[in-house]
Every structure is written in structure tokens, then in C-alpha cells.
Design a protein around this motif. Structure first.
Motif, PDB file in Angstrom:
ATOM      1  N   GLY A  25       0.792  -1.227   0.000  1.00 17.77           N
ATOM      2  CA  GLY A  25       0.000   0.000   0.000  1.00 17.77           C
ATOM      3  C   GLY A  25       0.821   1.272   0.000  1.00 17.77           C
ATOM      4  N   SER A  26       2.056   1.188  -0.507  1.00 16.66           N
ATOM      5  CA  SER A  26       2.903   2.379  -0.573  1.00 16.66           C
ATOM      6  C   SER A  26       2.374   3.364  -1.605  1.00 16.66           C
ATOM      7  CB  SER A  26       4.335   1.997  -0.972  1.00 16.66           C
ATOM      8  OG  SER A  26       4.971   1.275   0.046  1.00 16.66           O
ATOM      9  N   THR A  27       2.725   4.615  -1.411  1.00 16.82           N
ATOM     10  CA  THR A  27       2.481   5.639  -2.418  1.00 16.82           C
ATOM     11  C   THR A  27       3.576   5.511  -3.468  1.00 16.82           C
ATOM     12  OG1 THR A  27       1.490   7.136  -0.811  1.00 16.82           O
ATOM     13  CG2 THR A  27       2.372   8.143  -2.824  1.00 16.82           C
ATOM     14  N   LEU A  28       3.214   5.613  -4.729  1.00 17.33           N
ATOM     15  CA  LEU A  28       4.182   5.539  -5.819  1.00 17.33           C
ATOM     16  C   LEU A  28       4.426   6.942  -6.357  1.00 17.33           C
ATOM     17  CD1 LEU A  28       5.959   3.930  -7.732  1.00 17.33           C
ATOM     18  CD2 LEU A  28       3.948   3.533  -9.159  1.00 17.33           C
ATOM     19  N   VAL A  29       5.687   7.348  -6.374  1.00 16.98           N
ATOM     20  CA  VAL A  29       6.059   8.645  -6.932  1.00 16.98           C
ATOM     21  C   VAL A  29       6.876   8.373  -8.188  1.00 16.98           C
ATOM     22  CG1 VAL A  29       7.237  10.838  -6.565  1.00 16.98           C
ATOM     23  CG2 VAL A  29       6.058   9.722  -4.655  1.00 16.98           C
ATOM     24  N   VAL A  30       6.342   8.797  -9.329  1.00 21.38           N
ATOM     25  CA  VAL A  30       6.989   8.612 -10.622  1.00 21.38           C
ATOM     26  C   VAL A  30       7.724   9.896 -10.964  1.00 21.38           C
ATOM     27  CG1 VAL A  30       6.616   8.090 -13.071  1.00 21.38           C
ATOM     28  CG2 VAL A  30       5.115   7.068 -11.326  1.00 21.38           C
ATOM     29  N   VAL A  31       9.043   9.771 -11.205  1.00 24.29           N
ATOM     30  CA  VAL A  31       9.868  10.937 -11.511  1.00 24.29           C
ATOM     31  C   VAL A  31      10.376  10.830 -12.937  1.00 24.29           C
ATOM     32  CG1 VAL A  31      11.939  12.248 -10.897  1.00 24.29           C
ATOM     33  CG2 VAL A  31      10.615  11.101  -9.101  1.00 24.29           C
ATOM     34  N   ASN A  32      10.076  11.840 -13.732  1.00 22.44           N
ATOM     35  CA  ASN A  32      10.584  11.927 -15.105  1.00 22.44           C
ATOM     36  C   ASN A  32      11.313  13.247 -15.243  1.00 22.44           C
ATOM     37  OD1 ASN A  32       9.543  13.036 -18.170  1.00 22.44           O
ATOM     38  ND2 ASN A  32      10.716  11.157 -18.057  1.00 22.44           N
ATOM     39  N   ALA A  33      12.532  13.177 -15.777  1.00 19.06           N
ATOM     40  CA  ALA A  33      13.327  14.400 -15.934  1.00 19.06           C
ATOM     41  C   ALA A  33      14.008  14.402 -17.295  1.00 19.06           C
ATOM     42  CB  ALA A  33      14.386  14.481 -14.835  1.00 19.06           C
ATOM     43  N   GLY A  34      14.067  15.567 -17.900  1.00 17.08           N
ATOM     44  CA  GLY A  34      14.854  15.717 -19.117  1.00 17.08           C
ATOM     45  C   GLY A  34      16.323  15.735 -18.747  1.00 17.08           C
ATOM     46  N   GLN A  35      17.172  15.508 -19.690  1.00 19.09           N
ATOM     47  CA  GLN A  35      18.611  15.506 -19.425  1.00 19.09           C
ATOM     48  C   GLN A  35      19.046  16.908 -19.037  1.00 19.09           C
ATOM     49  OE1 GLN A  35      19.854  12.568 -19.355  1.00 19.09           O
ATOM     50  NE2 GLN A  35      21.953  13.079 -18.903  1.00 19.09           N
ATOM     51  N   ALA A  52       9.267  12.507 -20.906  1.00 17.84           N
ATOM     52  CA  ALA A  52       8.013  11.887 -21.345  1.00 17.84           C
ATOM     53  C   ALA A  52       7.053  12.928 -21.913  1.00 17.84           C
ATOM     54  CB  ALA A  52       7.363  11.160 -20.180  1.00 17.84           C
ATOM     55  N   SER A  53       6.269  12.502 -22.892  1.00 15.20           N
ATOM     56  CA  SER A  53       5.276  13.382 -23.507  1.00 15.20           C
ATOM     57  C   SER A  53       4.095  13.559 -22.557  1.00 15.20           C
ATOM     58  CB  SER A  53       4.791  12.776 -24.826  1.00 15.20           C
ATOM     59  OG  SER A  53       3.970  11.641 -24.557  1.00 15.20           O
ATOM     60  N   PRO A  54       3.301  14.606 -22.788  1.00 14.74           N
ATOM     61  CA  PRO A  54       2.082  14.764 -21.977  1.00 14.74           C
ATOM     62  C   PRO A  54       1.175  13.531 -22.054  1.00 14.74           C
ATOM     63  CG  PRO A  54       2.551  16.799 -23.140  1.00 14.74           C
ATOM     64  CD  PRO A  54       3.512  15.755 -23.672  1.00 14.74           C
ATOM     65  N   ALA A  55       1.119  12.888 -23.223  1.00 15.40           N
ATOM     66  CA  ALA A  55       0.291  11.684 -23.364  1.00 15.40           C
ATOM     67  C   ALA A  55       0.832  10.549 -22.487  1.00 15.40           C
ATOM     68  CB  ALA A  55       0.234  11.244 -24.826  1.00 15.40           C
ATOM     69  N   ASP A  56       2.173  10.411 -22.409  1.00 14.69           N
ATOM     70  CA  ASP A  56       2.779   9.389 -21.536  1.00 14.69           C
ATOM     71  C   ASP A  56       2.413   9.652 -20.080  1.00 14.69           C
ATOM     72  OD1 ASP A  56       4.123   8.062 -23.617  1.00 14.69           O
ATOM     73  OD2 ASP A  56       5.949   9.240 -23.348  1.00 14.69           O
ATOM     74  N   ILE A  57       2.536  10.896 -19.659  1.00 15.01           N
ATOM     75  CA  ILE A  57       2.246  11.262 -18.270  1.00 15.01           C
ATOM     76  C   ILE A  57       0.769  11.015 -17.956  1.00 15.01           C
ATOM     77  CG2 ILE A  57       2.190  13.175 -16.610  1.00 15.01           C
ATOM     78  CD1 ILE A  57       5.038  12.095 -17.273  1.00 15.01           C
ATOM     79  N   ASP A  58      -0.119  11.396 -18.874  1.00 16.54           N
ATOM     80  CA  ASP A  58      -1.556  11.156 -18.674  1.00 16.54           C
ATOM     81  C   ASP A  58      -1.857   9.661 -18.572  1.00 16.54           C
ATOM     82  OD1 ASP A  58      -2.083  13.859 -18.684  1.00 16.54           O
ATOM     83  OD2 ASP A  58      -2.827  13.905 -20.754  1.00 16.54           O
ATOM     84  N   ALA A  59      -1.184   8.846 -19.408  1.00  9.62           N
ATOM     85  CA  ALA A  59      -1.411   7.397 -19.395  1.00  9.62           C
ATOM     86  C   ALA A  59      -0.969   6.796 -18.064  1.00  9.62           C
ATOM     87  CB  ALA A  59      -0.675   6.737 -20.555  1.00  9.62           C
ATOM     88  N   ILE A  60       0.160   7.251 -17.533  1.00  8.94           N
ATOM     89  CA  ILE A  60       0.646   6.776 -16.233  1.00  8.94           C
ATOM     90  C   ILE A  60      -0.362   7.133 -15.145  1.00  8.94           C
ATOM     91  CG2 ILE A  60       2.388   7.231 -14.449  1.00  8.94           C
ATOM     92  CD1 ILE A  60       4.429   7.431 -16.775  1.00  8.94           C
TER      93      ILE A  60
END
Length: 135
Positions: A30-40, A50-58
Motif C-alpha cells: 500500500g505504498s504511495t508511488l512517486v513517478v519521476v521523469n526528468a529531461g537531461q 516523457a510526452s504529456p500523453a505518456d504522463i496522462d497514461a501513467i
């Protein structure tokens, strides 16, 4: 032992494998999941951003699975490893999940710089995940 699981996500097979494993880890207790995406280093045109569509899908996938979550798309100038480590420290993560690429025998001597920095500098356990081989 609920808490927070942080995953470094990039839109590659390795990033997807890390995301899927982190999702499983979060469900286990039951942990909280924090997804981190960063550009180089703040480069938002990088293929690692990630694209806005990728982020929305996640977001949709995690919401549909009933997983408490947060998706962070870093917009500052930190390197991806620094951003993952910063978020993990800020959230008091119990685990960081990262994806790693398969390497040639010579390439195995050196990990990718992001993976290496996270593994060496994290203040909590790190789970390194490889993508399944095709075929």
C-alpha cells in the motif's frame, strides 16, 4: 510497512520495466508511488522527457489501479539522478526503482551515469530492473 516508492521513469523499455516493477512494489504494502521523469539536465526536448500523453497514461493507469501516486515531471536544471535522489529524500522513500540497460561484457564494467549515481548515493535501497528480452 507502507511508505513511498520512487521510480525513475523514461519512455523506454527499461523505464517501462522499472515503472511496472515499482507499481508491483507499491501494491505489495500500500505504498504511495512517486513517478519521476526528468529531461537531461533540463532539456525538455530530450527523448528521456516523457510526452504529456505518456504522463496522462501513467496517471490514468495508477488511478484505475487504485494506487496512491504522484507524477513529477522535473522542470529544473538537475540531472535525472539528482532529481530522483532529491525526490526520494524529500518523500522519505523506502525504495527507489530504476531501469538499467543490458550491456555488452565490456559495457558491464560501467553502469549508465544515472544508474550509477542513484545506486551509489541513495539513502534507501535501490532496485535495478532490466527490461525483458524481446523474442
Amino acid at each position: 510497512m507502507s511508505g513511498t516508492v520512487v521510480v525513475g521513469y523514461i519512455p523506454t523499455p527499461e523505464g517501462i520495466a522499472a515503472f511496472e516493477r515499482a507499481k508491483d512494489e507499491a501494491v505489495l504494502d500500500g505504498s504511495t508511488l512517486v513517478v519521476v521523469n526528468a529531461g537531461q539536465s533540463g532539456n525538455f526536448t530530450s527523448p528521456t522527457f516523457a510526452s504529456p500523453a505518456d504522463i496522462d497514461a501513467i496517471d490514468t493507469e495508477l488511478s484505475g489501479a487504485g494506487i496512491a501516486h504522484e507524477v513529477i515531471q522535473a522542470t529544473d536544471q538537475l540531472a535525472p539522478a539528482e532529481e530522483i535522489l532529491r525526490v526520494a529524500a524529500e518523500k522519505g522513500a523506502r525504495l527507489i526503482v530504476i531501469g538499467v540497460r543490458r550491456r555488452t561484457p565490456v559495457g558491464k564494467l560501467i553502469l549508465g551515469s544515472t544508474s550509477q549515481q542513484v545506486l551509489l548515493d541513495a539513502q534507501c535501497p535501490v532496485l535495478a530492473v532490466k527490461a525483458a528480452r524481446a523474442g
